[in-house]
Design an enzyme around this catalytic site. Structure first.
Site, mmCIF file in Angstrom:
data_model
loop_
_atom_site.group_PDB
_atom_site.id
_atom_site.type_symbol
_atom_site.label_atom_id
_atom_site.label_comp_id
_atom_site.label_asym_id
_atom_site.label_seq_id
_atom_site.Cartn_x
_atom_site.Cartn_y
_atom_site.Cartn_z
ATOM 1 N N HIS A 70 95.698 40.682 26.922
ATOM 2 C CA HIS A 70 95.155 41.312 28.006
ATOM 3 C C HIS A 70 93.893 41.607 27.933
ATOM 4 C CE1 HIS A 70 99.503 41.805 29.672
ATOM 5 N NE2 HIS A 70 98.984 40.550 30.029
ATOM 6 N N GLU A 73 92.952 45.530 27.229
ATOM 7 C CA GLU A 73 93.803 45.875 26.138
ATOM 8 C C GLU A 73 93.261 45.757 24.520
ATOM 9 O OE1 GLU A 73 98.109 44.968 26.678
ATOM 10 O OE2 GLU A 73 97.985 45.771 28.599
ATOM 11 N N HIS A 217 100.456 45.558 22.839
ATOM 12 C CA HIS A 217 99.916 45.561 24.169
ATOM 13 C C HIS A 217 99.698 47.064 24.308
ATOM 14 C CE1 HIS A 217 100.599 41.591 26.029
ATOM 15 N NE2 HIS A 217 101.483 41.519 25.066
ATOM 16 N N GLU A 276 103.956 48.572 22.998
ATOM 17 C CA GLU A 276 103.348 49.122 24.044
ATOM 18 C C GLU A 276 102.491 50.476 23.223
ATOM 19 O OE1 GLU A 276 102.065 47.807 26.876
ATOM 20 O OE2 GLU A 276 103.612 46.651 27.246
#
Length: 306
Positions: A70, A73, A217, A276
């Site tokens: 992403h 990110e 992520h 994450e």
């Protein structure tokens, strides 16, 4: 803790965002300095930016970490490059020991493949704005609602979310997202693997015999370890190991499909994870980089152990 090898320029500068230009410089430093690091170009982005995978280790057990799927990110790419840099430095001049662990010994039985920048076009757009959009500059402005701030942009330059592109119940994810067209986030594309970045990663994955993968992520300090009960029994064991060294929380996720780790678990029935990293609002501020690295480097080390 801010790390740099004595008299050596680190491959990442923690004081500035990590875009494609920074990736190119990191690549130059790593490949010119460390014979233990190999590299393979696996494709090109929509705008022709290079997609590549670094390699370290000589073992038969193959594992893979990737980041910056992403655009906003991009810090995950920094985390991966710093880890690669520090491990290579340990092999080069620290007796093969990193953070008290015998990484040289582990890398005789394991080979680690690292792809820091899956989405270079989206990263450049998020960091530097529409001037990095090539022939898509006007389109991305429209898709962004006329806003000139692209810091929240997750998608690639064609407005497709790369982590909704993999053929793992893709139609279910498309219907769940219910996003009608390109934009900053959550558009699955017209079909699986339409985007060259996702396709290159899938094709490369198929070419290897990967035993474990981690997609990094942001944010939430969580570890997603399952997919539709297709994961092997050892997946939760690994998740607990990662949690123990990082303080992150293992989460059995539902209601999410078409991601890279979903597809990997579905295709190979081997451990796949989404980590994450950090906590807050993306993009995570640069001032948190060292702290997030201290949380995630132990996960990366744990994966090497086998």
């Amino acid at each position: 803790m801010t790390w740099s090898a004595p008299d050596r320029q680190p491959a990442v500068n923690p004081s500035r965002p990590f875009g494609y230009r920074e990736w190119e410089e990191a690549k130059r430093i790593l490949l010119s300095r460390y014979p233990s690091i190999g590299y393979e170009r696996i494709g090109d982005s929509v705008l022709g930016r290079e997609l590549g995978v670094f390699r370290i280790g000589t073992g038969k057990r193959e594992i893979h970490y990737n980041g910056a799927m992403h655009g906003n990110e991009w810090m995950t790419g920094m985390l991966l490059v710093r880890f690669l840099n520090e491990v290579a430095e340990a092999l080069n001049g620290a007796g093969g020991v990193y953070r008290g662990e015998p990484v040289a010994e582990w890398l005789e039985s394991t080979t680690l493949y690292v792809m820091p920048l899956v989405n270079p076009d989206g990263v450049e757009l998020s960091i530097r704005g529409a001037e990095e959009g090539g022939g898509y500059s006007e389109q991305v402005c429209l898709w962004n609602g006329g806003r000139t701030d692209y810091s929240g942009w997750k998608a690639n330059i064609r407005g497709v979310d790369l982590n909704d592109q993999f053929p793992a119940y893709w139609e279910t994810e498309r219907d769940r997202r219910d996003v009608g067209g390109p934009g900053p986030r959550d558009f699955t594309g017209a079909a699986p693997l339409t985007e060259p970045e996702a396709r290159a990663l899938a094709d490369w994955t198929r070419s290897r015999d990967l035993q474990l993968v981690i997609a990094f992520h942001m944010q939430g300090r969580e570890i997603y370890w399952n997919y539709r009960d297709l994961e092997p029994p050892e997946a939760l064991v690994w998740a607990d190991r990662f949690a123990k060294v990082s303080g992150y929380v293992p989460v059995k996720l539902s209601g999410s499909d078409a991601g890279y780790k979903d597809w990997f678990i579905q295709e190979y029935r081997r451990p796949g994870f989404t980590v994450e990293a950090g906590f807050g609002v993306n993009p995570i501020p640069l001032g948190q980089f060292d702290a997030v690295y201290e949380e995630t480097a132990p996960i990366m080390l744990e994966g090497l152990k086998g």
